[in-house]
Design an enzyme around this catalytic site. Structure first.
Site, PDB file in Angstrom:
ATOM      1  N   HIS A 111      -1.318  -5.543   1.701  1.00  0.00           N
ATOM      2  CA  HIS A 111      -2.535  -6.352   1.656  1.00  0.00           C
ATOM      3  C   HIS A 111      -2.274  -7.651   0.900  1.00  0.00           C
ATOM      4  O   HIS A 111      -1.586  -7.648  -0.123  1.00  0.00           O
ATOM      5  CB  HIS A 111      -3.674  -5.580   0.974  1.00  0.00           C
TER       6      HIS A 111
ATOM      7  N   GLU B  35       0.837  -1.201   0.000  1.00  0.00           N
ATOM      8  CA  GLU B  35       0.000   0.000   0.000  1.00  0.00           C
ATOM      9  C   GLU B  35       0.873   1.253   0.000  1.00  0.00           C
ATOM     10  O   GLU B  35       1.880   1.309   0.693  1.00  0.00           O
ATOM     11  CB  GLU B  35      -0.917   0.018   1.232  1.00  0.00           C
TER      12      GLU B  35
ATOM     13  N   CYS C 227      -7.521  -2.185   8.709  1.00  0.00           N
ATOM     14  CA  CYS C 227      -6.231  -2.227   8.012  1.00  0.00           C
ATOM     15  C   CYS C 227      -5.675  -0.827   7.794  1.00  0.00           C
ATOM     16  O   CYS C 227      -4.524  -0.536   8.143  1.00  0.00           O
ATOM     17  CB  CYS C 227      -6.377  -2.932   6.662  1.00  0.00           C
TER      18      CYS C 227
ATOM     19  N   ARG D 179     -17.556  -0.535   7.497  1.00  0.00           N
ATOM     20  CA  ARG D 179     -18.778  -1.071   6.906  1.00  0.00           C
ATOM     21  C   ARG D 179     -19.453  -2.066   7.849  1.00  0.00           C
ATOM     22  O   ARG D 179     -20.667  -2.198   7.864  1.00  0.00           O
ATOM     23  CB  ARG D 179     -18.461  -1.770   5.592  1.00  0.00           C
TER      24      ARG D 179
END
Lengths: 209, 209, 209, 209
Positions: free
Chosen positions: C163, C76, C139, C86
């Site tokens: 990831h 990343e 994350c 979420r």
């Protein structure tokens, strides 16, 4: 011309099924339309479809089902004589590795002009692609059963199957299309079928293997 | 046991084809392996394959091809009697809507134990799924031709087709797998085929239609 | 050189988390490795990480998380000062539109050589791509918190986030990678970081917007 | 209310760009709309945009770009201070790892109500999702530059960026949307922005990391 357009009831815990909602939203122009909602159940779906074909003489039958995750309207080209259900259908049946029709051919091709339909959809700005697999659940079951009925009892019939994407209310991550777009697509597929005596023989598009 | 494993030469401007590179990297354990590189050419590929089947008696034939964009090792279940090439093959042929074998069945099922193979791959930590379409290019052409040869001339043969993903050097955006993983997968498919007299009848997994 | 490699406990009803399983499977060569399993909980995860950074002086910290659905190992590049969950985390917290660290910068860049790592992975035959979003769940929360700690308290530290895809046992439809491949990837990312004083400035690959 | 809606010229060999075609097809209702076609060129695009902001006082600016491969209309949430071009822009520039604005913040958040817009689109049957990366090409460049201009010179402005999918004529394999759907989406985003003083704080949807 007499056209039968079938969609499915919801399945797999969904509250809606765009195949039926879109079929129901089609406003026919230039043909007589009958819509029919099929149960998402092995065998029973085909009995309901066979009854409809017996009670009235149709020129064209287009069966429609939901293909969750696909981004395109996909006229299906090949129906396979195979039931292999990942989940139970709406009656709790889960056939595995059985035939739709015993002692019948391994597969049938659609008799809809799938390439002309796809070209017409693309020209109208609607995402479309020919598909070569309708899966092995109730959609392929109905598709195969329909083509077998046509081949054995209704040889004048033009028949086939179209998979449609989710609608946006069904998913936040997978591709989807507005219901109005899918309904327009179904009308265009019917009109293209009625006006295309012979399918195009342009090269197929899509993924290459 | 005598096993024939075929892969393809590169096509569509690619410099490599993981189907051949992986076939070539298989180190067989417990079976005799012959590898064969097929041209990515309609008809000629089948002549080369038929010659190989004539000169030696094989117990198992696994043909392998590249399915760019797929994330899984996919044993194919259905071969269709259809050539429909989106691009020209390596000899410039581009058949559209023709039959692989005229007057032959619309489709054949693989005689590999595709579910047992997929289960063995998943248990070994390798991404795998049964596929119900091998497309309509040279891969499906070879798959159909192989199954027709088996059905008509080599009825003792277990035969089928496996699609494999890109390798990471071929793409920066599409899914891919390490070549060593794909080579392990092919060996495991062969060993599972040799030791599985009857395929599993577990429900299929994967996308539901 | 002292390296800290963190993974997460399972979340969202999963039984495993490949970030931790792969971190745990790394066999270090040429560096001292400490592995740390973080709770998948907002704030608490950062407290555990901060404690680890306080008790020992590390040269490199690589935090790893699961990105279900991605086909690549993705170093990343950008951590964002935003929590937007979420689903609830493993302690039932579901922060929406809050900051990871109030009154801190909107974003930090990774200080790992993300392009050199991606190039090394690809050269080793492992699917890899630089990512520009780590999402807005735990994350990204850990990634941002780590980069803020590095910027404010451990300026000598090279730090970042990677990831990793599902393993094949977690999904039958989404892309996945063998655990052994992911573990090799993490070791290669660490070794590339230790031997790359300055990241490559090759053009990024991947989707173009 | 004065609204500026920008789209891009075609790039990467394409003949059309749905961002401009859709912007151009918007029929405004209840607001004054100015449309502006930006060159797909680093720096020059921002000069053209800055000129437009200087010559007229806008209340809302929505910049739009093509995100080939995405299935949703995606309001972007985060602009990053990074240029990293995979291919040359339309003037042949290919900046790698440079800043959009030197010595400026690493990132800005959109000041459009991205969640309210996404909810309005979904309610209207249009596929939509909030995105957390606008990439590192000219789209993100314009997005970042716009947010920096708003932050430093036009603090009253509501501004942001929206990525839109391909149209069906651009691709046979990737997801796409009808142009009319995308144009409706842009109008709905503008109207939602004008009537939403404060964004929703519902949990984000979409992929979870």
């Amino acid at each position: 011309m007499e056209v039968l357009l079938t969609g499915f009831e919801p399945f797999d815990g969904q509250r809606t099924n765009p195949s039926w909602d879109a079929a129901n939203a089609v406003r026919p122009s230039g043909y007589d339309l009958t819509t029919l909602r099929l149960p998402c159940v092995f065998d029973e779906s085909l009995r309901v479809l066979e009854d409809a074909l017996t009670t009235r003489r149709y020129d064209v039958v287009v069966s429609v089902g939901q293909a969750g995750g696909r981004p395109h309207i996909t006229p299906e080209r090949v129906a396979v004589n195979l039931n292999d259900a990942r989940i139970p259908d709406n009656a709790g049946n889960q056939p595995v590795d059985t035939r739709v029709v015993p002692d019948a051919p391994t597969a049938y091709f659609s008799t809809l002009p799938v390439k002309a339909c796809t070209a017409a959809l693309t020209a109208a700005g609607i995402p479309a692609a020919v598909s070569h697999t309708a899966g092995t659940f109730v959609c392929n079951h109905v598709f195969y059963g329909l083509m077998h009925l046509a081949a054995t009892k209704h040889p004048h019939l033009k028949a086939g199957f179209v998979h449609v994407p989710y609608t946006p209310d069904q998913t936040t991550t997978a591709p989807s299309l507005p219901l109005v777009t899918t309904a327009q697509a179904l009308d265009l597929i019917i009109r293209t079928t009625l006006t295309t005596p012979q399918d195009l023989h342009t090269p197929t598009s899509g993924t290459l293997h």
